[in-house]
Scaffold this active site. Structure first.
Site, PDB file in Angstrom:
ATOM      1  N   ASP A 205      -8.797   4.995   0.909  1.00 23.68           N
ATOM      2  CA  ASP A 205      -9.015   6.051   1.453  1.00 23.68           C
ATOM      3  C   ASP A 205      -9.548   6.421   3.165  1.00 23.68           C
ATOM      4  O   ASP A 205     -10.016   5.008   3.410  1.00 23.68           O
ATOM      5  CB  ASP A 205      -9.637   7.508   0.306  1.00 23.68           C
ATOM      6  CG  ASP A 205      -8.756   8.809   0.624  1.00 23.68           C
ATOM      7  OD1 ASP A 205      -8.861   9.003   1.502  1.00 23.68           O
ATOM      8  OD2 ASP A 205      -8.390   8.979  -0.555  1.00 23.68           O
ATOM      9  N   HIS A 280      -4.243   9.171   4.611  1.00 21.34           N
ATOM     10  CA  HIS A 280      -5.760   8.755   3.616  1.00 21.34           C
ATOM     11  C   HIS A 280      -6.047   7.389   3.926  1.00 21.34           C
ATOM     12  O   HIS A 280      -6.399   6.808   3.161  1.00 21.34           O
ATOM     13  CB  HIS A 280      -5.452   9.149   2.582  1.00 21.34           C
ATOM     14  CG  HIS A 280      -6.033  10.346   2.090  1.00 21.34           C
ATOM     15  ND1 HIS A 280      -7.009  11.083   1.558  1.00 21.34           N
ATOM     16  CD2 HIS A 280      -5.212  11.521   1.322  1.00 21.34           C
ATOM     17  CE1 HIS A 280      -6.988  12.108   1.521  1.00 21.34           C
ATOM     18  NE2 HIS A 280      -5.483  12.440   1.290  1.00 21.34           N
ATOM     19  N   GLU A 345      -1.092  14.902   0.900  1.00 26.58           N
ATOM     20  CA  GLU A 345      -1.440  15.288   2.203  1.00 26.58           C
ATOM     21  C   GLU A 345      -1.326  14.274   3.271  1.00 26.58           C
ATOM     22  O   GLU A 345      -2.764  14.365   3.347  1.00 26.58           O
ATOM     23  CB  GLU A 345      -3.659  15.134   1.104  1.00 26.58           C
ATOM     24  CG  GLU A 345      -3.507  15.668   0.189  1.00 26.58           C
ATOM     25  CD  GLU A 345      -5.104  16.058  -0.467  1.00 26.58           C
ATOM     26  OE1 GLU A 345      -5.434  16.968  -0.267  1.00 26.58           O
ATOM     27  OE2 GLU A 345      -5.241  14.929  -0.442  1.00 26.58           O
TER      28      GLU A 345
HETATM   29  C1  ACM Z   1      -5.764  14.054  -4.449  1.00 27.96           C
HETATM   30  O1  ACM Z   1      -6.235  14.802  -5.067  1.00 27.96           O
HETATM   31  N1  ACM Z   1      -5.467  14.222  -3.089  1.00 27.96           N
HETATM   32  C2  ACM Z   1      -4.539  12.738  -5.204  1.00 27.96           C
END
Ligand code: ACM
Ligand code: ZN
Length: 558
Positions: A205, A280, A345
């Site tokens: 991440d 991420h 995201e």
């Molecule tokens: C997530 O909680 N962004 C998959």
């Protein structure tokens, strides 16, 4: 007279055989199996495990399972039952028998006073039979100290069991805080007793890259480390300054990964690796900024920043070659059918500005950056499919059109999962409520700081992975569900255990046990007995639920 005499001899012989054998008749209330089994008939008396007990197996896979079981006794009893491969039947035996009629993970367990028979069609079924048997033994069997006063009795009982769902998962985020191999291995042990069969590792991440990739050593040399801001709240951590050393982090070598995978396999747990893209990925871009739209430079984030706008450049072919190289090494390490590519995201402001990304949108005839994300994921899916694996991604992969063979992990509620299942795609349900185990499980004032939310034990228990909106045909696409432990607010492994247990027991029952045998009041009784096992295993579990009689409602918002 002669007849009476013979009878007396038989009686005396019986006494001789049995008098030295401790026995006990169990009451239903003393039995606390989790997850609840499908069918169980309790009889009178018991089977006694002793040094003379032998485990009779038919092949090496069964032998592996029997060995794990025998090892349980080593420290707590001070002896180990013998294992015989292919031996003949006798008394005080636990016998493994293959029965092709039982389904993939199902089993039967038949305990009589002088022998135990377990039947399954596949090794996983034998493993689950053994987990049930283990739970019938006194909790002290889990102890690492010798237990001199314990009699190793299990009740005479007949059980037949199989799971409701085939995906019974748990996700551990090892990026936001790193948990070394030893922690993961311990977690595998803790999950296995609950019949959880999938461990999803969130391997990278913005805050850290945790897996060695031989072709790109900077991913771990740089991406695996961040400046230490652990003394500051997650969302108020200043970025790394020039000249500042990055000392917080760590990563798994490929040897570590092989060890974890092999350890999990022996416990019938599949490890699903997650390689996030296109967002991420600050830790990756700190190491290889050329795969971003701007070229960087970047530093591994020591805490939360929102939104993170620097993501992989979708217009640059070398980004895809890099990702294919990474995925190739990952696929070689993990036998998992499913390869998770994240997909969640992605803020696309850089794509909107980047000439290469804009060119890609034009040449591919795409409408916008939203469709560019779909192009990105579909291109990666082709590669993953070429390696005979299935792409799994968070529900954002629905946007702009799902890749043709993708499986969806529904996290923003259940809608993504509903849509995907209706389109004929397989789905793993993991809606924030109640599957996010980083959320609070008790009254905020009494709990360690968490990210927010409220997912108490009873809400986890009540979870049904199949949304009411689905008809029977679409419901077949729901493979199961999983609990996700994100670790922004979880700095230690002890804390990870606190967030996981006992909620994972409720999740395990929601996934293994059919609706017909689920019962909250009974579960609440059983979990309180089951925690004695946690105590012996050294699991740091939350007692929050037991302060409120198990049920807890979210406090009214003011
Ligand atoms: C997530 O909680 N962004 C998959
Ligand atoms: Zn770009």
């Amino acid at each position: 007279m002669k007849q009476r005499f013979t009878g007396l001899i038989i009686l005396l012989a019986g006494c001789f055989l049995w008098s030295c054998q401790p026995q006990e008749t169990f009451s239903a209330k003393e039995i606390a199996l989790i997850p609840q089994v499908q069918k169980m008939t309790l009889g009178a008396s018991s089977f006694h495990f002793s040094e003379g007990t032998t485990l009779v197996v038919q092949n090496t896979e069964q032998e592996g399972i029997a060995t794990l079981f025998a090892n349980l006794f080593e420290k707590s009893a001070g002896w180990k039952p013998k294992i015989v491969n292919g031996g003949s039947e006798g008394s005080s035996q636990l016998i493994f028998k293959t029965d092709g009629n039982l389904n993939e993970e199902g089993y039967t367990l038949d305990i009589k006073t002088d022998k135990i028979e377990i039947k399954a069609s596949k090794p996983a079924g034998f493993f689950y039979a053994i987990q049930t048997l283990r739970q019938l033994l006194p909790a002290e069997v889990e102890s690492s100290q010798k237990q001199d006063k314990t009699e190793w009795l299990v009740p005479v009982i007949s059980i037949s069991d199989s799971p409701a769902f085939k995906w019974r998962g748990y996700m551990l985020d090892v990026s936001r805080h790193f948990f070394p191999k030893e922690d993961v291995i311990q977690m595998i042990d803790f999950l296995a007793i609950h019949k959880i069969n999938t461990l999803h590792l969130h391997l990278l991440d913005d805050q850290g890259w945790r897996i060695e990739i031989k072709k790109y050593p900077k991913l771990t040399a740089i991406g695996g480390w961040r400046v230490d801001r652990e003394d500051k709240p997650w969302n108020s951590r200043p970025k790394q300054e020039a000249g500042e050393k990055a000392t917080n982090g760590g990563f798994y070598t490929q040897e570590d990964v092989k060890e974890m995978v092999a350890y999990a396999q022996k416990r019938y747990i599949n490890i699903v690796p997650e390689i996030e893209m296109p967002a991420h990925v600050t830790a990756a871009l700190a190491a290889y900024p050329q795969y971003s739209c701007t070229g960087g430079p970047f530093t591994v984030l020591p805490g939360g920043v929102w939104p993170v706008t620097d993501i992989y450049c979708a217009g640059n072919d070398s980004t895809f070659l890099f990702l294919q190289d990474v995925l190739s090494e990952v696929i070689d390490l993990f036998p998992s059918k499913y390869i998770h590519i994240g997909g969640d995201e992605a803020t696309k402001t850089e794509w909107d500005k980047c000439p290469k990304c804009q060119k890609r949108i034009k040449t591919e005839g795409l409408k916008n950056s939203g469709e560019l994300q779909s192009y990105f994921i579909k291109r990666i899916e082709k590669f993953i499919n070429s390696k005979d694996r299935v792409l799994l991604g968070w529900d954002e992969i629905l946007e702009g059109g799902l890749p043709p063979k993708a499986t969806v992990m529904s996290w923003r509620g259940t809608q993504g999962g509903i849509d995907a299942a209706k389109q004929g795609h397989d789905v793993v349900m993991t809606p924030g409520q109640p599957c996010y185990f980083d959320h609070y499980q008790g009254a905020k004032e009494e709990e360690p700081l968490a990210i927010g939310g409220f997912n108490p034990l009873n809400k986890v228990y009540e979870f049904d992975p199949i949304p009411k909106e689905l008809d029977a045909e679409a419901a077949k696409h729901i493979l199961g569900a999983q609990a996700n432990l994100w670790t922004e607010y979880v700095p230690t492994f002890k804390h990870a255990q606190y967030m996981t247990f006992p909620r994972i027991a409720a999740m395990a029952e929601a996934l293994w046990s059919s609706k017909e045998v689920k019962n909250w009041d009974d579960f609440y009784r059983r979990i309180q007995t089951f925690t004695k096992r946690y105590d012996q295993m050294g699991i740091n579990y939350a007692k929050s639920a037991f302060k409120t009689g198990g049920k807890a409602e979210e406090p009214a918002k003011k």
